[in-house]
Design a protein around this motif. Structure first.
Motif, PDB file in Angstrom:
ATOM      1  N   ILE A 151      79.557  13.187  39.860  1.00 25.89           N
ATOM      2  CA  ILE A 151      79.221  12.877  38.463  1.00 25.89           C
ATOM      3  C   ILE A 151      80.067  11.704  37.787  1.00 25.89           C
ATOM      4  O   ILE A 151      79.812  11.188  36.851  1.00 25.89           O
ATOM      5  N   GLY A 152      81.073  11.298  38.671  1.00 27.75           N
ATOM      6  CA  GLY A 152      81.776  10.194  38.222  1.00 27.75           C
ATOM      7  C   GLY A 152      82.313   9.522  39.228  1.00 27.75           C
ATOM      8  O   GLY A 152      82.623   9.878  40.404  1.00 27.75           O
ATOM      9  N   LEU A 153      82.649   7.993  39.113  1.00 24.94           N
ATOM     10  CA  LEU A 153      82.955   7.087  40.072  1.00 24.94           C
ATOM     11  C   LEU A 153      84.535   6.354  39.555  1.00 24.94           C
ATOM     12  O   LEU A 153      84.572   5.355  39.914  1.00 24.94           O
TER      13      LEU A 153
ATOM     14  N   GLY B 171      91.876  18.901  34.264  1.00 23.78           N
ATOM     15  CA  GLY B 171      92.509  18.663  32.779  1.00 23.78           C
ATOM     16  C   GLY B 171      91.490  17.855  31.768  1.00 23.78           C
ATOM     17  O   GLY B 171      91.804  17.731  30.796  1.00 23.78           O
ATOM     18  N   SER B 172      90.446  17.323  32.540  1.00 23.92           N
ATOM     19  CA  SER B 172      89.558  16.709  31.557  1.00 23.92           C
ATOM     20  C   SER B 172      88.568  17.314  30.703  1.00 23.92           C
ATOM     21  O   SER B 172      88.667  18.722  30.971  1.00 23.92           O
ATOM     22  N   GLY B 173      88.027  16.560  29.856  1.00 22.77           N
ATOM     23  CA  GLY B 173      87.067  17.570  29.137  1.00 22.77           C
ATOM     24  C   GLY B 173      86.086  18.363  29.854  1.00 22.77           C
ATOM     25  O   GLY B 173      85.754  19.448  29.575  1.00 22.77           O
TER      26      GLY B 173
ATOM     27  N   ALA C 275      73.866  13.146  43.036  1.00 21.48           N
ATOM     28  CA  ALA C 275      74.663  12.324  42.019  1.00 21.48           C
ATOM     29  C   ALA C 275      73.566  12.230  40.860  1.00 21.48           C
ATOM     30  O   ALA C 275      72.481  11.825  40.962  1.00 21.48           O
ATOM     31  N   THR C 276      74.317  12.493  39.556  1.00 23.89           N
ATOM     32  CA  THR C 276      73.292  12.230  38.393  1.00 23.89           C
ATOM     33  C   THR C 276      74.245  11.747  37.275  1.00 23.89           C
ATOM     34  O   THR C 276      75.493  11.640  37.274  1.00 23.89           O
ATOM     35  N   SER C 277      73.285  11.341  36.196  1.00 25.56           N
ATOM     36  CA  SER C 277      73.652  10.643  35.125  1.00 25.56           C
ATOM     37  C   SER C 277      72.962  11.234  33.967  1.00 25.56           C
ATOM     38  O   SER C 277      71.862  11.289  34.121  1.00 25.56           O
TER      39      SER C 277
ATOM     40  N   ILE D 277      94.952   6.905  24.486  1.00 25.20           N
ATOM     41  CA  ILE D 277      95.482   8.214  24.873  1.00 25.20           C
ATOM     42  C   ILE D 277      94.653   8.691  26.063  1.00 25.20           C
ATOM     43  O   ILE D 277      95.120   9.185  27.191  1.00 25.20           O
ATOM     44  N   VAL D 278      93.140   8.532  25.845  1.00 23.90           N
ATOM     45  CA  VAL D 278      92.359   9.079  27.085  1.00 23.90           C
ATOM     46  C   VAL D 278      92.691   8.056  28.257  1.00 23.90           C
ATOM     47  O   VAL D 278      92.397   8.518  29.500  1.00 23.90           O
ATOM     48  N   GLU D 279      92.643   6.852  27.979  1.00 25.55           N
ATOM     49  CA  GLU D 279      92.717   5.905  29.094  1.00 25.55           C
ATOM     50  C   GLU D 279      94.072   6.168  30.062  1.00 25.55           C
ATOM     51  O   GLU D 279      94.064   5.964  31.007  1.00 25.55           O
TER      52      GLU D 279
ATOM     53  N   GLU E 296      96.726  11.190  28.840  1.00 26.43           N
ATOM     54  CA  GLU E 296      97.830  11.914  28.385  1.00 26.43           C
ATOM     55  C   GLU E 296      97.322  13.075  27.933  1.00 26.43           C
ATOM     56  O   GLU E 296      97.899  14.059  27.489  1.00 26.43           O
ATOM     57  N   HIS E 297      95.700  13.466  27.588  1.00 27.79           N
ATOM     58  CA  HIS E 297      94.911  14.504  27.141  1.00 27.79           C
ATOM     59  C   HIS E 297      94.692  15.352  27.997  1.00 27.79           C
ATOM     60  O   HIS E 297      94.666  15.397  29.289  1.00 27.79           O
ATOM     61  N   LEU E 298      94.635  16.818  27.598  1.00 34.08           N
ATOM     62  CA  LEU E 298      93.871  17.937  28.311  1.00 34.08           C
ATOM     63  C   LEU E 298      92.885  18.362  27.491  1.00 34.08           C
ATOM     64  O   LEU E 298      93.190  19.049  26.471  1.00 34.08           O
TER      65      LEU E 298
HETATM   66  N1  LIG Z   1      77.280  11.757  35.338  1.00 31.52           N
HETATM   67  C1  LIG Z   1      77.498  12.074  34.153  1.00 31.52           C
HETATM   68  O1  LIG Z   1      76.369  12.535  33.178  1.00 31.52           O
HETATM   69  C2  LIG Z   1      78.724  12.380  33.308  1.00 31.52           C
HETATM   70  C3  LIG Z   1      78.874  13.113  32.046  1.00 31.52           C
HETATM   71  C4  LIG Z   1      79.879  13.317  31.482  1.00 31.52           C
HETATM   72  C5  LIG Z   1      81.135  12.840  32.239  1.00 31.52           C
HETATM   73  N2  LIG Z   1      81.201  12.134  33.600  1.00 31.52           N
HETATM   74  C6  LIG Z   1      82.226  11.942  34.194  1.00 31.52           C
HETATM   75  O2  LIG Z   1      83.374  13.028  34.461  1.00 31.52           O
HETATM   76  C7  LIG Z   1      84.457  12.422  34.358  1.00 31.52           C
HETATM   77  C8  LIG Z   1      85.177  13.215  33.319  1.00 31.52           C
HETATM   78  O3  LIG Z   1      84.866  12.939  32.226  1.00 31.52           O
HETATM   79  P1  LIG Z   1      85.742  13.271  30.752  1.00 31.52           P
HETATM   80  O4  LIG Z   1      85.399  12.382  29.828  1.00 31.52           O
HETATM   81  O5  LIG Z   1      85.795  14.584  30.912  1.00 31.52           O
HETATM   82  O6  LIG Z   1      87.075  12.607  31.560  1.00 31.52           O
HETATM   83  P2  LIG Z   1      88.564  12.548  30.823  1.00 31.52           P
HETATM   84  O7  LIG Z   1      88.913  13.513  29.668  1.00 31.52           O
HETATM   85  O8  LIG Z   1      88.830  11.278  30.266  1.00 31.52           O
HETATM   86  O9  LIG Z   1      89.439  13.046  32.068  1.00 31.52           O
HETATM   87  C9  LIG Z   1      89.553  12.227  33.238  1.00 31.52           C
HETATM   88  C10 LIG Z   1      90.453  12.936  34.188  1.00 31.52           C
HETATM   89  O10 LIG Z   1      90.317  12.280  35.475  1.00 31.52           O
HETATM   90  C11 LIG Z   1      91.675  12.982  36.212  1.00 31.52           C
HETATM   91  N3  LIG Z   1      91.904  11.991  37.376  1.00 31.52           N
HETATM   92  C12 LIG Z   1      92.245  10.721  37.611  1.00 31.52           C
HETATM   93  N4  LIG Z   1      92.279  10.580  38.612  1.00 31.52           N
HETATM   94  C13 LIG Z   1      92.214  11.707  39.518  1.00 31.52           C
HETATM   95  C14 LIG Z   1      92.085  11.864  40.920  1.00 31.52           C
HETATM   96  N5  LIG Z   1      92.459  10.867  41.853  1.00 31.52           N
HETATM   97  N6  LIG Z   1      92.005  13.290  41.197  1.00 31.52           N
HETATM   98  C15 LIG Z   1      91.596  14.230  40.305  1.00 31.52           C
HETATM   99  N7  LIG Z   1      91.684  13.903  38.895  1.00 31.52           N
HETATM  100  C16 LIG Z   1      91.855  12.566  38.470  1.00 31.52           C
HETATM  101  C17 LIG Z   1      92.575  12.956  34.883  1.00 31.52           C
HETATM  102  O11 LIG Z   1      93.551  13.933  35.320  1.00 31.52           O
HETATM  103  P3  LIG Z   1      95.347  13.831  35.612  1.00 31.52           P
HETATM  104  O12 LIG Z   1      95.680  13.367  34.096  1.00 31.52           O
HETATM  105  O13 LIG Z   1      95.478  15.413  36.059  1.00 31.52           O
HETATM  106  O14 LIG Z   1      95.191  12.776  36.605  1.00 31.52           O
HETATM  107  C18 LIG Z   1      91.746  13.330  33.663  1.00 31.52           C
HETATM  108  O15 LIG Z   1      91.869  14.520  33.292  1.00 31.52           O
HETATM  109  C19 LIG Z   1      84.450  11.130  34.255  1.00 31.52           C
HETATM  110  O16 LIG Z   1      84.561  10.271  35.433  1.00 31.52           O
HETATM  111  C20 LIG Z   1      83.152  10.825  33.555  1.00 31.52           C
HETATM  112  O17 LIG Z   1      82.446   9.479  33.601  1.00 31.52           O
HETATM  113  C21 LIG Z   1      79.713  12.031  34.070  1.00 31.52           C
END
Ligand SMILES: NC(=O)c1ccc[n+]([C@@H]2O[C@H](COP(=O)([O-])OP(=O)(O)OC[C@H]3O[C@@H](n4cnc5c(N)ncnc54)[C@H](OP(=O)(O)O)[C@@H]3O)[C@@H](O)[C@H]2O)c1
Length: 326
Positions: free
Chosen positions: A236-238, A149-151, A260-262, A310-312, A315-317
């Motif tokens: 990609i996330g921690l 459900g994340s971005g 593992a990349t950023s 909201i994001v913290e 709540e969003h999809l």
């Molecule tokens: N390395 C990179 O270059 C890079 C670039 C972009 C993003 N990212 C990482 O990618 C992740 C997503 O980013 P975003 O901005 O798209 O995030 P986001 O929209 O804020 O979404 C975070 C999601 O994490 C889910 N979540 C929380 N705990 C979980 C668990 N134990 N198991 C499965 N899902 C869980 C939540 O879903 P529920 O509501 O279903 O719990 C929520 O949908 C973040 O960790 C971000 O740091 C990394």
């Protein structure tokens, strides 16, 4: 101009809509009038003082934006003033204007609204670079993507489905129906269900060929248990921590690869390469409608603090967008 500034590191309340100096496009840069930006998880970390912007980047949050080209700096060719664009940024999207390296601009895909395009560059570049460029995801494989459900997740589900990949995803149950509409074959309610057992069951015991992970330490051993032979785990996330102990025998047995990349810390040249890859391989899928922006809601940019709340709370999809009314 105005931008969202971070006073002292802290909660959403430290974000303030403040008058700041105008950016000047340097050599190789383009000045963009921002119409929208999007909230990324990393912005929350930056606000809390845990993810400082790289050297040379604007101090304001915002890893992507959409808008209109206002001016070009020296040594820029082929970019038209007035063009509608979206862009990958190292920061500074939460502002009325931003200077962007020309190699990080993308056209707004035909059929996509200018505001909605603000939520595409960061996810498209992250997902393409990890799953297509690195892990070589291809038709016939099975992908497990955490946080459907994340971005990142909503984009990944659509891309993988368009590539002919079977998609399994973890998310809380309230988000499942929408994720299946986007193409997920199986949704796993991770607070209630064991994703390793669900993945093994869905793949006849083989496991997933590729896993896109945003949790890190808490999921490492379970991800390896859910990985197929010769599989690829892309971290990609921690969100679940950075330190853990792991029996590496599980990795050997799977003959697995972990990457593992950023994206933010990559060089300008590497970002430009990734943006070209997205334009060549992802944009046609967006233009055809196979991938659509998934926008949870739009808020005015001065209300960035509410958007972060909201994001913290998850709540969003999909994406939460921040708009500037002109
Ligand atoms: N390395 C990179 O270059 C890079 C670039 C972009 C993003 N990212 C990482 O990618 C992740 C997503 O980013 P975003 O901005 O798209 O995030 P986001 O929209 O804020 O979404 C975070 C999601 O994490 C889910 N979540 C929380 N705990 C979980 C668990 N134990 N198991 C499965 N899902 C869980 C939540 O879903 P529920 O509501 O279903 O719990 C929520 O949908 C973040 O960790 C971000 O740091 C990394």
């Amino acid at each position: 101009m105005y931008a969202v500034t971070i006073g002292e590191p802290g909660g959403p309340e430290v974000l303030a809509w403040t008058e700041v100096p105008d950016p000047e496009p340097g050599p190789g840069e383009v000045l963009v009038e921002v119409h929208a930006s999007a909230v990324n998880r990393a912005d929350l970390l930056q606000r809390a003082g845990q993810y400082p912007p790289p050297a040379g980047a604007p101090p304001y949050p915002g890893l992507e934006c959409s808008g209109v080209v206002l001016a070009t700096g020296p040594e820029v060719s082929g970019v038209a003033v007035g063009a509608e664009v979206c862009a990958l940024l190292a920061g500074g999207g939460y502002a009325e204007r931003v200077a962007v390296p020309a190699g990080q601009l993308l056209p707004v895909p035909p059929g996509v609204d200018l505001i909605d395009a603000a939520g595409l560059p960061e996810v498209a570049c992250t997902v393409w670079s990890n799953l297509v460029d690195l892990a070589g995801l291809r038709a016939g494989q099975t992908l497990l993507v955490h946080g459907g459900g994340s971005g990142i997740g909503t984009f990944t589900i659509q891309l993988a489905t368009a590539l002919g990949v079977r998609v399994l995803t973890t998310a809380r149950a309230a988000k499942h129906a929408r994720l299946r509409e986007l193409g997920a074959e199986r949704t796993i309610d991770y607070p209630e269900q064991d994703f390793v057992a669900a993945t093994r069951e869905a793949t006849g015991g083989r496991g997933a060929d590729v896993i896109l992970d945003i949790i890190g330490a808490d999921y490492l051993s379970r991800n390896l248990a859910a990985l197929a032979r010769d599989g690829w785990l892309a971290i990609i996330g921690l969100q679940g921590g950075r330190r853990t102990e792991q029996d590496l025998g599980a990795l050997l047995t799977a003959r697995g690869t972990i990457s593992a990349t950023s994206l933010r810390s990559r060089s300008l040249a590497d970002k430009a390469r990734i943006v070209r890859g997205v334009r060549d391989q992802i944009w046609p899928l967006v233009e055809s409608g196979a991938i659509r922006p998934v926008v949870d809601r739009r808020l005015p940019m001065p209300e960035a603090a509410e958007a972060h709340r909201i994001v913290e709370r998850n709540e969003h999809l999909g994406k939460v967008l921040l708009t500037i009314t002109r």
